[in-house]
Design a protein around this motif. Structure first.
Motif, mmCIF file in Angstrom:
data_model
loop_
_atom_site.group_PDB
_atom_site.id
_atom_site.type_symbol
_atom_site.label_atom_id
_atom_site.label_comp_id
_atom_site.label_asym_id
_atom_site.label_seq_id
_atom_site.Cartn_x
_atom_site.Cartn_y
_atom_site.Cartn_z
ATOM 1 N N CYS A 63 0.667 -1.113 0.144
ATOM 2 C CA CYS A 63 0.138 0.015 -0.100
ATOM 3 C C CYS A 63 0.904 1.343 -0.034
ATOM 4 O O CYS A 63 0.433 2.525 0.342
ATOM 5 N N CYS A 71 -0.567 4.964 0.982
ATOM 6 C CA CYS A 71 -1.630 5.383 0.292
ATOM 7 C C CYS A 71 -2.584 6.407 0.965
ATOM 8 O O CYS A 71 -2.683 6.332 2.283
ATOM 9 N N LEU A 78 -4.531 4.842 3.278
ATOM 10 C CA LEU A 78 -3.985 3.747 4.483
ATOM 11 C C LEU A 78 -3.945 4.374 6.038
ATOM 12 O O LEU A 78 -3.815 5.488 5.935
ATOM 13 N N CYS A 99 -6.469 -0.685 5.280
ATOM 14 C CA CYS A 99 -7.186 0.072 4.284
ATOM 15 C C CYS A 99 -8.487 0.497 4.449
ATOM 16 O O CYS A 99 -9.188 -0.113 5.107
ATOM 17 N N CYS A 109 -5.332 -3.509 -6.175
ATOM 18 C CA CYS A 109 -5.075 -3.857 -4.832
ATOM 19 C C CYS A 109 -5.259 -5.213 -4.389
ATOM 20 O O CYS A 109 -4.818 -6.029 -3.746
ATOM 21 N N LEU A 158 -4.514 6.026 -8.754
ATOM 22 C CA LEU A 158 -5.750 5.943 -7.900
ATOM 23 C C LEU A 158 -6.252 7.201 -7.247
ATOM 24 O O LEU A 158 -7.335 7.478 -7.418
#
Ligand code: SF4
Ligand code: SF4
Length: 220
Positions: A58, A109, A112, A118, A128, A184
């Motif tokens: 991540c 990310c 995260l 997540c 992912c 993303l």
């Protein structure tokens, strides 16, 4: 005359979120089953299931399709998480990610949390959910030995095929040689910005979308 609707209204009226969610969820399940099957052949178990290590997966560059960004955006809107602060975080992450080669991208990310979980797990994009490895989770960070990973070629092909159906259902004409995808945070930001617009198709079409060659460069 068809009704003038925002992106959010169209998604709700036509039950398109359920349709996208089922497609993305189906590909997660397909990847999990495929990785397990391959693991049996290799006599190795998938280690992601019980991973409590730092989620280095991540901290990687994720390229997602617009429909995956829409799905994440729907979750954020429903949870009241679509704030100016989040949009600014997404914008900053997108700009940085777009100008950094994948091998140099080592930042967490936006989704995260501090416990390395997540926060959009149920609606995470296919890239992912398809990251599945057989080696010790600590290797994902230390790289002290080769990592053995599942290769989700079929899942990526199916996700690309679904993009065609997505454009059809949303009446989004294809720009010749261009695809509705990007990093993303950009895809989620674009979806949030389109959410309350009745002219969302015009808004989406005028954005700069990548060609297949651009995509290969982004992933290189
Ligand atoms: S890819 Fe590595 S870090 Fe990510 S969940 Fe799997 S084992 Fe953990
Ligand atoms: S969306 Fe979730 S699973 Fe995907 S990189 Fe971000 S935190 Fe990790």
């Amino acid at each position: 005359m068809p009704p003038v609707r925002t992106l959010g209204q169209l998604l709700e009226d036509e039950h398109l979120l359920t349709w996208i969610r089922d497609a993305v969820g189906g590909l997660h399940a397909y990847a999990a089953a495929g990785a397990e099957k391959q693991g049996k052949r290799l006599a190795m178990a998938v280690t992601c299931t019980g991973c409590t290590a730092k989620k280095t997966c991540c901290h990687s560059k994720v390229v997602a399709r617009l429909y995956e960004g829409i799905l994440v955006a729907s979750d954020l809107v429903a949870a009241g998480r679509d704030t100016p602060e989040l949009r600014e975080q997404l914008r900053a992450a997108a700009e940085a990610m777009e100008t950094t080669p994948p091998r140099d991208w080592r930042r967490p990310c936006v989704f995260l949390d501090e416990r390395e979980r997540c926060t959009v797990y149920a609606v995470r994009p296919v890239p992912c959910g398809a990251v599945l490895v057989y080696t010790n989770p600590t290797l994902c960070t230390t790289r002290a030995a080769p990592i053995k990973a599942y290769i989700p070629n079929e899942e990526y092909a199916a996700a690309t095929a679904f993009e065609e159906q997505f454009r059809e259902r949303f009446a989004l004409r294809k720009k010749v040689g261009r695809r509705y995808l990007g990093v993303l945070p950009r895809m989620v930001l674009v979806a949030l910005e389109a959410w309350h617009r009745t002219d969302f198709r015009d808004y989406l079409r005028q954005l700069s979308w990548p060609s297949d060659e651009d995509i290969e460069q982004q992933r290189a």
